[in-house]
Design an enzyme around this catalytic site. Structure first.
Site, PDB file in Angstrom:
ATOM      1  N   LYS A  52       0.816  -1.214   0.000  1.00  0.00           N
ATOM      2  CA  LYS A  52       0.000   0.000   0.000  1.00  0.00           C
ATOM      3  C   LYS A  52       0.854   1.270   0.000  1.00  0.00           C
ATOM      4  O   LYS A  52       0.418   2.317  -0.485  1.00  0.00           O
ATOM      5  CB  LYS A  52      -0.926  -0.008   1.226  1.00  0.00           C
ATOM      6  CG  LYS A  52      -1.992  -1.097   1.203  1.00  0.00           C
ATOM      7  CD  LYS A  52      -3.024  -0.831   0.130  1.00  0.00           C
ATOM      8  CE  LYS A  52      -4.246  -1.723   0.281  1.00  0.00           C
ATOM      9  NZ  LYS A  52      -3.967  -3.142   0.074  1.00  0.00           N
ATOM     10  N   ASP A 129     -10.675  -0.738  -0.281  1.00  0.00           N
ATOM     11  CA  ASP A 129     -10.469   0.381   0.649  1.00  0.00           C
ATOM     12  C   ASP A 129     -10.540   1.740  -0.043  1.00  0.00           C
ATOM     13  O   ASP A 129      -9.656   2.596   0.120  1.00  0.00           O
ATOM     14  CB  ASP A 129      -9.123   0.229   1.371  1.00  0.00           C
ATOM     15  CG  ASP A 129      -9.039  -1.079   2.149  1.00  0.00           C
ATOM     16  OD1 ASP A 129     -10.095  -1.663   2.437  1.00  0.00           O
ATOM     17  OD2 ASP A 129      -7.918  -1.516   2.465  1.00  0.00           O
ATOM     18  N   TYR A 173     -15.172  -6.743  -0.745  1.00  0.00           N
ATOM     19  CA  TYR A 173     -14.341  -7.939  -0.868  1.00  0.00           C
ATOM     20  C   TYR A 173     -14.548  -8.947   0.248  1.00  0.00           C
ATOM     21  O   TYR A 173     -13.788  -9.909   0.370  1.00  0.00           O
ATOM     22  CB  TYR A 173     -12.859  -7.547  -0.940  1.00  0.00           C
ATOM     23  CG  TYR A 173     -12.362  -6.665   0.188  1.00  0.00           C
ATOM     24  CD1 TYR A 173     -12.067  -7.187   1.443  1.00  0.00           C
ATOM     25  CD2 TYR A 173     -12.167  -5.300  -0.018  1.00  0.00           C
ATOM     26  CE1 TYR A 173     -11.587  -6.379   2.462  1.00  0.00           C
ATOM     27  CE2 TYR A 173     -11.700  -4.473   0.992  1.00  0.00           C
ATOM     28  CZ  TYR A 173     -11.418  -5.019   2.238  1.00  0.00           C
ATOM     29  OH  TYR A 173     -10.962  -4.213   3.247  1.00  0.00           O
ATOM     30  N   ASN A 267      -1.826 -12.556   3.289  1.00  0.00           N
ATOM     31  CA  ASN A 267      -1.336 -11.184   3.472  1.00  0.00           C
ATOM     32  C   ASN A 267      -0.895 -11.092   4.932  1.00  0.00           C
ATOM     33  O   ASN A 267      -1.709 -10.812   5.806  1.00  0.00           O
ATOM     34  CB  ASN A 267      -2.462 -10.191   3.171  1.00  0.00           C
ATOM     35  CG  ASN A 267      -2.037  -8.748   3.391  1.00  0.00           C
ATOM     36  OD1 ASN A 267      -0.919  -8.377   3.057  1.00  0.00           O
ATOM     37  ND2 ASN A 267      -2.921  -7.947   3.953  1.00  0.00           N
TER      38      ASN A 267
END
Length: 689
Positions: A52, A129, A173, A267
């Site tokens: 990110k 997001d 999601y 993740n």
């Protein structure tokens, strides 16, 4: 239901590996290369590049990579290929892209073309997001946010030549994001219908961080998406809480899922080195084959999966990880010190006190400090202390349970011999567990591989300090030590608090502690208040009989006929209280109390019935230690009574029932009513509406 073969060729491999998709400092190029080696060794095959905080992945997605950055990415993609790992480049344009602007679409294609020139052949578009509101131009061009995403994703996918691996991350999601449900989500149905069949869809499960992922939930979302999803698994992610680390095994995902998914990518933790367990146990899980595999005969009785044991997988991972800790060829390790010593020996000797040998302590001196080697048991303890988001390891559970018992039974420390003996014995066991944490910390701190230690250091320092505070507190409770500065006083030192300002904010907000993993008795239980129905009559009667106690010759209360089911409550004036065991209380009312008075031939003055025409009764079992559920029932009942036009309500209580008298008194709105004709041991309390 769709199967993997319905959208991909039967030879397409199951995607398994790691997504670098967290918020925070991205991993280094060296760490990613090390990851590829591990993936190849353990049988994983994919890496999704999606940090990110890589500006050109998300915030400045339009910008092309500079020559220096391109060189690094080319080397990284090449390293992945060398280790048979599919490098999947992800881009997140959703923060500010205008879907209907051809220039924006062209910029996105140009950026991915550049990465394709680096040798990358697999790609992903992420729309997680981000805000769901479209700009004015997009609202004119597209009927929904989902249609806009589908349009640009299909266009990019076709522009890149329909690559074998192309992943799409939806904005919704996980199941909790779907409105109103997964099957009825217009967004998800549009995505499933509109995306070209060669595009795979990422999914995190029931929640963003899913505790469990069931076969049924995957079958449900597969039906909506028209293809099996690729799980983006956040079970080991810790970027949402800088005080937590997760070293437990991949678990609560049945291996039956393998045949129903397109793949699984973990993740994990932001810190690279502690992810050894997360990735290793995922690899073990991926090797399980529910059709041709052998049942794991070593699994514990608590395991439900025939082909995968989380505890066995954890032990395998920790055993291999231990060798990494003991690897001396690391910066700052003994190997480096030996090299430095050799280099110094080739130069002119330093000025030293010649003739002095190594220091040897005398008989009364302190012994030399020696660093004991790290053990597998140390790593098992470390994993137990930093287990999983929804679960502590067994040792951590034991420590919390013992601390809770010792606190709640501290009076036993000064009671009779038997009680004192048990308390002291359990206090010593707790102290031994605390000492094991300290020794684990010491051995970790002296492990040769400093790179792993530095990733863990803040966490193990924090747990050592917390355990130390608890240890001192229990010692003081038992009178085994002098009052310690470590025990919270009116003037504590700053290092004794956890959480800083964030912790203070949390403690000031309602509901703090509801997500604590250790469920101790004083914690508020979860109660449900619902309308009374005829099927509840028997349970209400049981509660009434239980709270009556032994039958004695005593005058009845007006509300007894209501609780016993002899008179039905007024419409909208009956509630029951449930906990995880069953019905544990009730609240019933009559908007007109006269039938109940007539039932027991009780004379009630007209003046009382004028001010308090309604009758109510509330009862809860002793296991309901929290008064707030009963207070909420009273509030809802009085609201219904008020809606009927009543001016007030009253209840009758026995003077011996101090529990309920205290309850009504502390409500603040009920006061004693002076009325004639009441039996000697009965009082009435009323409230105006």
């Amino acid at each position: 239901m769709s199967t993997p073969g319905s959208t991909k060729t039967q030879t397409t491999r199951f995607i398994s590996g790691v997504v670098e998709g967290f918020y925070g400092r991205p991993w280094t190029m060296e760490q990613r290369t090390e990851l590829f080696k591990r993936e190849q060794k353990w049988g994983l095959n994919s890496y999704l590049y999606a940090p990110k905080d890589d500006y050109k992945h998300r915030m400045y997605w339009r910008d092309l990579y500079s020559p220096e950055e391109a060189e690094q990415l080319i080397a990284l993609i090449s390293a992945a290929k060398q280790h048979n790992v599919d490098f999947i480049y992800a881009i997140s344009p959703g923060l500010d892209i205008t879907f209907s602007n051809p220039k924006e679409v062209a910029a996105l294609k140009r950026k991915l073309d550049q990465v394709k020139e680096f040798g990358c052949r697999s790609f992903s578009l992420l729309f997680d997001d981000i805000e769901r509101e479209m700009c004015a131009a997009d609202k004119q061009a597209f009927s929904s946010f989902a249609h806009a995403q589908v349009s640009i994703t299909n266009a990019v996918y076709q522009h890149l030549g329909e690559p074998e691996t192309f992943l799409f991350c939806p904005t919704d999601y996980c199941a909790v994001y779907c409105t109103p449900t997964v099957p009825l989500s217009s967004y998800l149905n549009t995505v499933g219908e509109g995306l070209l069949p060669g595009i795979d869809i990422l999914w995190t499960g029931p929640k963003v961080v899913s505790n469990k992922i069931s076969v049924e939930s995957i079958e449900e979302v597969t039906s909506v998406l028209r293809r099996p999803p690729v799980i983006w698994d956040n079970i080991h992610a810790n970027d949402y809480d800088p005080q937590r680390l997760f070293l437990g095994p991949f678990k609560d995902r049945p291996t039956e899922l393998i045949s129903k998914l397109r793949g699984v990518l973990t993740n994990p933790n932001c810190e690279f080195h502690p992810n050894f367990v997360a990735i290793h146990t995922l690899a073990t899980w991926c090797k399980a084959n529910t059709e041709g595999g052998q049942r794991d005969v070593e699994m514990g009785d608590e395991e439900e999966d025939l082909f995968y044991s989380p505890q066995k997988a954890l032990t395998l991972a920790l055993t291999e990880w231990l060798q990494e800790f003991l690897n001396t060829d690391q910066p700052g390790g003994p190997c480096l010190k030996a090299r430095l010593k050799k280099e110094l020996s080739d130069e002119e000797p330093m000025q030293t006190d010649m003739g002095e040998g190594s220091y040897v302590p005398g008989p009364g001196d302190n012994p030399l400090y020696t660093a004991e080697p790290l053990t597998l048991e140390d790593l098992k303890l470390l994993s137990d202390l930093f287990y999983l988001p929804y679960e502590h390891g067994q040792t951590a559970k034991n420590m919390l349970q013992e601390l809770d018992w010792l606190k709640n039974n501290s009076v036993a420390a000064t009671a009779g011999a038997d009680q004192t003996g048990e308390w002291c014995s359990r206090a010593q066991q707790f102290d031994d567990m605390c000492e094991a944490v300290v020794q684990m910390f010491n051995r970790l701190s002296n492990a040769p591989n400093r790179s792993i230690l530095y990733d863990l250091y803040n966490y193990i320092c924090d747990i050592k300090s917390g355990v130390g505070l608890a240890r001192s507190y229990i010692k003081n409770l038992g009178g085994r030590g002098r009052p310690s500065a470590q025990v919270i006083t009116r003037d504590p030192e700053p290092w004794m608090f956890r959480g800083g300002l964030s912790g203070e904010f949390q403690r000031m907000l309602p509901g703090h502690g509801n997500r604590d993993l250790f469920r101790h008795p004083p914690m508020t239980a979860v109660y449900t208040i619902r309308p009374y129905c005829p099927d509840d009559k028997v349970e209400v009667q049981k509660i009434f009989s239980e709270m009556q106690g032994p039958q004695m010759v005593q005058p009845p209360l007006m509300c007894d006929s209501l609780s016993a089911g002899e008179i039905s409550p007024s419409p909208q004036c009956a509630l029951v209280l449930e906990d995880d065991i069953g019905i544990c209380g009730y609240a019933l009312a009559l908007t007109d109390a006269k039938p109940a008075a007539a039932k027991i031939q009780r004379a009630v003055s007209d003046s009382v019935l004028k001010d308090f025409p309604s009758l109510l009764t509330v009862e809860v079992l002793p296991r309901v230690t929290d008064p707030s559920p009963a207070e909420r029932m009273i509030g809802r009942l009085l609201s219904s009574i008020r809606s009927s036009g009543s001016r007030g309500a009253f209840c009758e209580l026995r003077e011996s029932d101090q529990r309920m008298i205290h309850f009504y008194t502390t409500l603040g709105s009920f006061t004693p009513i002076k009325t004639s004709g009441l039996p000697q041991d009965i009082i009435a309390m009323g409230t105006s509406l």
